[in-house]
Design a protein around this motif. Structure first.
Motif, PDB file in Angstrom:
ATOM      1  N   MET A   1     -11.893  -2.826  -7.741  1.00  0.00           N
ATOM      2  CA  MET A   1     -10.508  -2.406  -7.559  1.00  0.00           C
ATOM      3  C   MET A   1     -10.501  -1.026  -6.930  1.00  0.00           C
ATOM      4  N   LYS A   2      -9.637  -0.855  -5.935  1.00  0.00           N
ATOM      5  CA  LYS A   2      -9.551   0.432  -5.244  1.00  0.00           C
ATOM      6  C   LYS A   2      -8.128   0.969  -5.330  1.00  0.00           C
ATOM      7  N   VAL A   3      -8.021   2.266  -5.461  1.00  0.00           N
ATOM      8  CA  VAL A   3      -6.731   2.943  -5.383  1.00  0.00           C
ATOM      9  C   VAL A   3      -6.758   3.886  -4.186  1.00  0.00           C
ATOM     10  N   LEU A   4      -5.781   3.722  -3.290  1.00  0.00           N
ATOM     11  CA  LEU A   4      -5.545   4.706  -2.241  1.00  0.00           C
ATOM     12  C   LEU A   4      -4.453   5.622  -2.780  1.00  0.00           C
ATOM     13  N   LEU A   5      -4.839   6.776  -3.272  1.00  0.00           N
ATOM     14  CA  LEU A   5      -3.909   7.710  -3.905  1.00  0.00           C
ATOM     15  C   LEU A   5      -3.455   8.729  -2.872  1.00  0.00           C
ATOM     16  N   ILE A   6      -2.141   8.781  -2.636  1.00  0.00           N
ATOM     17  CA  ILE A   6      -1.609   9.697  -1.628  1.00  0.00           C
ATOM     18  C   ILE A   6      -0.624  10.672  -2.259  1.00  0.00           C
ATOM     19  N   ARG A   7      -0.458  11.806  -1.612  1.00  0.00           N
ATOM     20  CA  ARG A   7       0.602  12.737  -1.979  1.00  0.00           C
ATOM     21  C   ARG A   7       1.740  12.582  -0.968  1.00  0.00           C
ATOM     22  N   HIS A   8       2.942  12.860  -1.396  1.00  0.00           N
ATOM     23  CA  HIS A   8       4.115  12.756  -0.526  1.00  0.00           C
ATOM     24  C   HIS A   8       4.051  13.734   0.649  1.00  0.00           C
ATOM     25  N   GLY A   9       4.902  13.495   1.627  1.00  0.00           N
ATOM     26  CA  GLY A   9       5.028  14.400   2.763  1.00  0.00           C
ATOM     27  C   GLY A   9       5.721  15.698   2.382  1.00  0.00           C
ATOM     28  N   GLU A  10       5.728  16.610   3.320  1.00  0.00           N
ATOM     29  CA  GLU A  10       6.301  17.941   3.096  1.00  0.00           C
ATOM     30  C   GLU A  10       7.805  17.857   2.799  1.00  0.00           C
TER      31      GLU A  10
ATOM     32  N   PHE B   1      -3.195   4.448 -14.692  1.00  0.00           N
ATOM     33  CA  PHE B   1      -4.402   4.036 -13.979  1.00  0.00           C
ATOM     34  C   PHE B   1      -5.222   3.035 -14.780  1.00  0.00           C
ATOM     35  N   ASP B   2      -5.262   3.185 -16.106  1.00  0.00           N
ATOM     36  CA  ASP B   2      -5.962   2.207 -16.944  1.00  0.00           C
ATOM     37  C   ASP B   2      -5.285   0.838 -16.831  1.00  0.00           C
ATOM     38  N   GLU B   3      -3.953   0.854 -16.769  1.00  0.00           N
ATOM     39  CA  GLU B   3      -3.214  -0.400 -16.614  1.00  0.00           C
ATOM     40  C   GLU B   3      -3.492  -1.033 -15.255  1.00  0.00           C
ATOM     41  N   TYR B   4      -3.503  -0.229 -14.207  1.00  0.00           N
ATOM     42  CA  TYR B   4      -3.787  -0.770 -12.868  1.00  0.00           C
ATOM     43  C   TYR B   4      -5.182  -1.398 -12.828  1.00  0.00           C
ATOM     44  N   ALA B   5      -6.157  -0.719 -13.427  1.00  0.00           N
ATOM     45  CA  ALA B   5      -7.527  -1.230 -13.423  1.00  0.00           C
ATOM     46  C   ALA B   5      -7.617  -2.575 -14.142  1.00  0.00           C
ATOM     47  N   ALA B   6      -6.845  -2.720 -15.214  1.00  0.00           N
ATOM     48  CA  ALA B   6      -6.872  -3.967 -15.989  1.00  0.00           C
ATOM     49  C   ALA B   6      -6.137  -5.105 -15.275  1.00  0.00           C
ATOM     50  N   LYS B   7      -5.059  -4.770 -14.571  1.00  0.00           N
ATOM     51  CA  LYS B   7      -4.205  -5.801 -13.977  1.00  0.00           C
ATOM     52  C   LYS B   7      -4.608  -6.221 -12.571  1.00  0.00           C
ATOM     53  N   TYR B   8      -5.243  -5.314 -11.817  1.00  0.00           N
ATOM     54  CA  TYR B   8      -5.406  -5.557 -10.385  1.00  0.00           C
ATOM     55  C   TYR B   8      -6.875  -5.609  -9.958  1.00  0.00           C
ATOM     56  N   GLU B   9      -7.685  -6.280 -10.744  1.00  0.00           N
ATOM     57  CA  GLU B   9      -9.105  -6.423 -10.407  1.00  0.00           C
ATOM     58  C   GLU B   9      -9.272  -7.044  -9.024  1.00  0.00           C
ATOM     59  N   GLY B  10     -10.111  -6.429  -8.207  1.00  0.00           N
ATOM     60  CA  GLY B  10     -10.377  -6.945  -6.873  1.00  0.00           C
ATOM     61  C   GLY B  10      -9.330  -6.588  -5.838  1.00  0.00           C
ATOM     62  N   LYS B  11      -8.278  -5.867  -6.239  1.00  0.00           N
ATOM     63  CA  LYS B  11      -7.192  -5.508  -5.338  1.00  0.00           C
ATOM     64  C   LYS B  11      -7.342  -4.081  -4.808  1.00  0.00           C
ATOM     65  N   THR B  12      -6.622  -3.804  -3.741  1.00  0.00           N
ATOM     66  CA  THR B  12      -6.488  -2.439  -3.226  1.00  0.00           C
ATOM     67  C   THR B  12      -5.033  -2.030  -3.406  1.00  0.00           C
ATOM     68  N   VAL B  13      -4.824  -0.947  -4.164  1.00  0.00           N
ATOM     69  CA  VAL B  13      -3.486  -0.522  -4.542  1.00  0.00           C
ATOM     70  C   VAL B  13      -3.180   0.835  -3.921  1.00  0.00           C
ATOM     71  N   LEU B  14      -2.078   0.915  -3.194  1.00  0.00           N
ATOM     72  CA  LEU B  14      -1.606   2.189  -2.671  1.00  0.00           C
ATOM     73  C   LEU B  14      -0.721   2.836  -3.735  1.00  0.00           C
ATOM     74  N   VAL B  15      -1.084   4.046  -4.157  1.00  0.00           N
ATOM     75  CA  VAL B  15      -0.333   4.770  -5.183  1.00  0.00           C
ATOM     76  C   VAL B  15       0.148   6.081  -4.593  1.00  0.00           C
TER      77      VAL B  15
ATOM     78  N   GLY C   1     -16.965  -1.883 -13.044  1.00  0.00           N
ATOM     79  CA  GLY C   1     -17.753  -1.937 -14.271  1.00  0.00           C
ATOM     80  C   GLY C   1     -17.385  -0.881 -15.290  1.00  0.00           C
ATOM     81  N   GLY C   2     -16.115  -0.561 -15.373  1.00  0.00           N
ATOM     82  CA  GLY C   2     -15.658   0.407 -16.361  1.00  0.00           C
ATOM     83  C   GLY C   2     -15.787   1.854 -15.949  1.00  0.00           C
TER      84      GLY C   2
END
Length: 212
Positions: free
Chosen positions: A1-10, A133-147, A186-187
């Motif tokens: 599972m991957k998270v693309l974590l971004i910050r908002h624009g200016e 983030f713990d919830e995302y890891a549990a729910k979205y195995e194998g997914k790529t999530v933009l946060v 793997g945790g």
């Protein structure tokens, strides 16, 4: 599972050095352009779902990216920026004058600061962001999530996932529309990419915002 974590624009408050916290400030014109550049940079990156802070500066930034993937944007209150209490809407210089001790502590030992008049501590932010983030890891195995989130939220969760306490908060930088890539396998979480701004035309910025 991957998270693309971004910050908002200016936002205009970013430019002014005004503390935003949970005030629902809009993107500046440059912030909108940054968001569009970010979206274009992520156009060819596979993304399965998009989750944002409900504050419009993050939601709009996320929306730019989601639109190019034909995805909806879900909101998560746990990604909302730190509540700065009575510091919100106030210029950094004015806070330094009114709250000299607390302001100095915020920039040297941030883990010890409870924002005044009902505001949060970094531990408050860390707990809610980590639960998300713990919830995302549990729910979205194998997914790529933009946060899409905020400066303090991003710093707090990155520190936490690396096993660092909040005393390391200022050692993480988050520029407007930066991209961080986090992997969960793997945790274990690991940071693959940190504060990338290449979509804005530079490898790193010399920008230091005061309203943080």
């Amino acid at each position: 599972m991957k998270v693309l974590l971004i910050r908002h624009g200016e936002t205009t408050w970013n430019i002014e050095g005004r503390y935003q916290g949970q005030e629902d400030t809009p993107l500046s014109e440059r912030g909108r352009k940054q968001g569009l550049l970010l979206a274009e940079a992520l156009r060819e990156i596979p993304i399965d779902l998009c989750i944002s802070s409900p504050l419009q500066r993050s939601y709009q930034t996320c929306r730019f990216c989601a639109d190019l993937h034909g995805l909806p944007v879900a909101t998560d209150e746990r990604l909302t920026e730190i509540n700065h209490g009575s510091w919100e809407g106030v210029l950094a210089g004015d806070i330094a004058k009114r709250y000299p001790t607390e302001f100095a502590l915020w920039h040297t030992q941030p883990e010890k600061v409870q924002m005044p008049d009902g505001g949060e501590s970094l531990e408050d932010v860390r707990r809610r962001a980590r639960a998300a983030f713990d919830e995302y890891a549990a729910k979205y195995e194998g997914k790529t999530v933009l946060v899409a989130a905020h400066d303090a939220v991003n710093k707090a969760i990155i520190c936490d996932l690396l096993g660092l306490d909040m005393s390391h908060f200022w050692q993480i930088k988050q520029d407007n529309t930066c991209v961080n890539v986090l992997e969960y396998t793997g945790g274990t979480w690991r940071v693959v990419l940190l504060n990338s701004t290449q979509h804005l035309g530079f490898l790193f910025s010399g920008i230091e915002q005061a309203g943080l």
